[in-house]
Design a protein around this motif. Sequence first.
Motif, PDB file in Angstrom:
ATOM      1  N   ASP A  25      40.222  40.745  11.392  1.00 14.24           N
ATOM      2  CA  ASP A  25      41.672  40.631  11.460  1.00 14.24           C
ATOM      3  C   ASP A  25      42.164  41.642  12.484  1.00 14.24           C
ATOM      4  N   HIS A  26      42.505  41.153  13.698  1.00 12.97           N
ATOM      5  CA  HIS A  26      42.886  42.044  14.779  1.00 12.97           C
ATOM      6  C   HIS A  26      44.097  42.896  14.424  1.00 12.97           C
ATOM      7  N   GLU A  27      44.985  42.373  13.585  1.00 13.04           N
ATOM      8  CA  GLU A  27      46.198  43.106  13.264  1.00 13.04           C
ATOM      9  C   GLU A  27      45.920  44.294  12.340  1.00 13.04           C
ATOM     10  N   GLN A  28      44.723  44.344  11.754  1.00 14.27           N
ATOM     11  CA  GLN A  28      44.403  45.438  10.853  1.00 14.27           C
ATOM     12  C   GLN A  28      43.868  46.661  11.581  1.00 14.27           C
ATOM     13  N   VAL A  29      43.685  46.539  12.933  1.00 11.30           N
ATOM     14  CA  VAL A  29      43.217  47.685  13.697  1.00 11.30           C
ATOM     15  C   VAL A  29      44.398  48.592  13.996  1.00 11.30           C
ATOM     16  N   SER A  30      44.292  49.838  13.597  1.00 13.03           N
ATOM     17  CA  SER A  30      45.370  50.790  13.822  1.00 13.03           C
ATOM     18  C   SER A  30      45.574  51.017  15.310  1.00 13.03           C
ATOM     19  N   PRO A  31      46.836  51.139  15.760  1.00 13.08           N
ATOM     20  CA  PRO A  31      47.091  51.451  17.168  1.00 13.08           C
ATOM     21  C   PRO A  31      46.383  52.715  17.631  1.00 13.08           C
ATOM     22  N   ASN A  32      46.176  53.651  16.720  1.00 16.06           N
ATOM     23  CA  ASN A  32      45.486  54.884  17.076  1.00 16.06           C
ATOM     24  C   ASN A  32      44.000  54.660  17.333  1.00 16.06           C
ATOM     25  N   GLU A  33      43.448  53.584  16.753  1.00 18.18           N
ATOM     26  CA  GLU A  33      42.039  53.289  16.921  1.00 18.18           C
ATOM     27  C   GLU A  33      41.786  52.382  18.120  1.00 18.18           C
ATOM     28  N   ARG A  34      42.807  51.689  18.602  1.00 19.65           N
ATOM     29  CA  ARG A  34      42.643  50.715  19.680  1.00 19.65           C
ATOM     30  C   ARG A  34      42.405  51.409  21.013  1.00 19.65           C
ATOM     31  N   ILE A  35      41.410  50.929  21.749  1.00 18.33           N
ATOM     32  CA  ILE A  35      41.090  51.448  23.074  1.00 18.33           C
ATOM     33  C   ILE A  35      41.625  50.461  24.101  1.00 18.33           C
ATOM     34  N   VAL A  36      42.475  50.925  24.985  1.00 21.22           N
ATOM     35  CA  VAL A  36      43.090  50.072  25.996  1.00 21.22           C
ATOM     36  C   VAL A  36      42.385  50.288  27.334  1.00 21.22           C
ATOM     37  N   ILE A  37      41.965  49.189  27.942  1.00 22.57           N
ATOM     38  CA  ILE A  37      41.324  49.216  29.254  1.00 22.57           C
ATOM     39  C   ILE A  37      42.195  48.431  30.218  1.00 22.57           C
ATOM     40  N   LYS A  38      42.702  49.081  31.245  1.00 20.80           N
ATOM     41  CA  LYS A  38      43.474  48.395  32.273  1.00 20.80           C
ATOM     42  C   LYS A  38      42.519  47.874  33.347  1.00 20.80           C
ATOM     43  N   PHE A  39      42.548  46.565  33.560  1.00 20.76           N
ATOM     44  CA  PHE A  39      41.676  45.887  34.527  1.00 20.76           C
ATOM     45  C   PHE A  39      42.578  45.323  35.628  1.00 20.76           C
ATOM     46  N   SER A  40      42.526  45.941  36.783  1.00 17.11           N
ATOM     47  CA  SER A  40      43.397  45.548  37.898  1.00 17.11           C
ATOM     48  C   SER A  40      42.596  44.777  38.945  1.00 17.11           C
ATOM     49  N   HIS A  41      43.164  43.684  39.443  1.00 15.39           N
ATOM     50  CA  HIS A  41      42.555  42.989  40.586  1.00 15.39           C
ATOM     51  C   HIS A  41      43.652  42.362  41.433  1.00 15.39           C
ATOM     52  N   VAL A  42      43.269  41.835  42.597  1.00 16.54           N
ATOM     53  CA  VAL A  42      44.270  41.454  43.599  1.00 16.54           C
ATOM     54  C   VAL A  42      44.434  39.955  43.786  1.00 16.54           C
ATOM     55  N   VAL A  43      43.595  39.140  43.152  1.00 14.02           N
ATOM     56  CA  VAL A  43      43.662  37.701  43.391  1.00 14.02           C
ATOM     57  C   VAL A  43      44.382  36.997  42.244  1.00 14.02           C
ATOM     58  N   ALA A  44      44.584  35.691  42.410  1.00 13.85           N
ATOM     59  CA  ALA A  44      45.304  34.901  41.419  1.00 13.85           C
ATOM     60  C   ALA A  44      44.442  34.662  40.183  1.00 13.85           C
ATOM     61  N   GLU A  45      45.105  34.282  39.108  1.00 15.09           N
ATOM     62  CA  GLU A  45      44.401  34.077  37.837  1.00 15.09           C
ATOM     63  C   GLU A  45      43.525  32.829  37.846  1.00 15.09           C
ATOM     64  N   ASN A  46      43.796  31.861  38.740  1.00 11.63           N
ATOM     65  CA  ASN A  46      43.034  30.614  38.737  1.00 11.63           C
ATOM     66  C   ASN A  46      41.881  30.625  39.725  1.00 11.63           C
ATOM     67  N   THR A  47      41.450  31.804  40.157  1.00 13.69           N
ATOM     68  CA  THR A  47      40.293  31.967  41.031  1.00 13.69           C
ATOM     69  C   THR A  47      39.084  32.379  40.187  1.00 13.69           C
ATOM     70  N   PRO A  48      37.867  32.339  40.755  1.00 15.09           N
ATOM     71  CA  PRO A  48      36.700  32.780  39.965  1.00 15.09           C
ATOM     72  C   PRO A  48      36.855  34.178  39.382  1.00 15.09           C
ATOM     73  N   GLU A  84      43.030  50.276  45.187  1.00 14.54           N
ATOM     74  CA  GLU A  84      42.512  50.163  43.824  1.00 14.54           C
ATOM     75  C   GLU A  84      41.308  51.060  43.570  1.00 14.54           C
ATOM     76  N   VAL A  85      40.480  51.308  44.592  1.00 10.26           N
ATOM     77  CA  VAL A  85      39.319  52.177  44.372  1.00 10.26           C
ATOM     78  C   VAL A  85      39.763  53.603  44.061  1.00 10.26           C
ATOM     79  N   SER A  86      40.696  54.132  44.832  1.00 11.41           N
ATOM     80  CA  SER A  86      41.171  55.497  44.566  1.00 11.41           C
ATOM     81  C   SER A  86      41.872  55.582  43.226  1.00 11.41           C
ATOM     82  N   ARG A  87      42.577  54.515  42.826  1.00  8.60           N
ATOM     83  CA  ARG A  87      43.243  54.503  41.524  1.00  8.60           C
ATOM     84  C   ARG A  87      42.241  54.456  40.379  1.00  8.60           C
ATOM     85  N   LEU A  88      41.118  53.790  40.606  1.00  7.42           N
ATOM     86  CA  LEU A  88      40.062  53.789  39.583  1.00  7.42           C
ATOM     87  C   LEU A  88      39.469  55.176  39.455  1.00  7.42           C
TER      88      LEU A  88
END
Length: 340
Positions: A25-48, A84-88
């Motif tokens: 149950d995803h809603e039972q995970v406490s916000p304090n326990e959730r790990i957020v990963i930001k994944f940035s890219h430059v192309v459209a969503e309908n590309t490979p 994006e490389v320097s931001r990573l």
Amino acid sequence: MRRSLAWLILFTMLLAACGGSRHPDHEQVSPNERIVIKFSHVVAENTPKGLAARRFAAIMKERTGGRVEVQVFPNSQLYGDGEEVSRLRSNDVQMIAPSLSNLSDWDPLWQVFDLPYLFDDEQGVDRVVTGSTGQQLYAGLRRLDMEPIAFWQNGFKHFTNSRGSLLLPDQFKGLRFRTQPSPVMRDALRLLGAESSYRTFDAIYTALASRELDGQENTPSNMYSKRIYEVQPYMTLSSHGYLGYVVLVNATFWNSLPPDLRETMREAMADTTQWVRENAARLNAEALERIEAGGKVIIHRQTVNEREFWRQAMEPAYRLAGERVGADAVARVIREARGE
């Protein structure tokens, strides 16, 4: 009797709520326990790459029960391909998937992937990525606090332009092309009498529509997603170069994760990478079909003889690349690409 029945029903409901389902149950995970990963890219969503990033995020959510949330930011929503490389490295984002050319500023050896007509097929790309050249390049990324966890394919690049069909090398003379920040492609186009000019991926359409530039090189899926076909009426299916991506994680962030999550991420990434391998060619073929069906682009399929003319004209780019990264390194990547 009624009171006993009511207690029995209540007990059954509580039992079902506590243990009746094996699904997290995803809603039972406490916000304090959730790990957020930001994944940035430059192309459209309908590309490979765009579809793969979304798929990876969905797999991670499912397999961690919501403990890990991968937030995908496509279309340069956060950062362009020039930053994006320097931001990573500064951990402003935790994951990126830059094209190989965009890594050449950090390690000049990445230039070898842009050598014209180096690869005859994707197997040659795999041999270089998994061979000694790839191992050396990945070690260099780790020294820069970036952990490479996958190589994603896109496909072979082709040329488009607004002036006329490109069949022979001398038809490039005087044209200006958008390329990635690649000294190798700059040299190759100069050998054809053309110029190269770097623009970030999100700026390609404007530069072409305004006739600031005459042409560009890319895969069909990227051309279709950026509507390049609207302003580039001529395409030559040249397959002169290959477009791939290295999926990178900020190494400090990666090492801070619990071992079980790192293992889950590797497994999810392996499954995603397999999906890319199985579907990238299909997505590019479908994009090319849509471009052709639109009737706005004259598509020329390069013949064997034309390919050889182009290859010979751009061959001195190999010597020029050797002057920058070492002749031995260029010779080695040629052997790996050919399986020698």
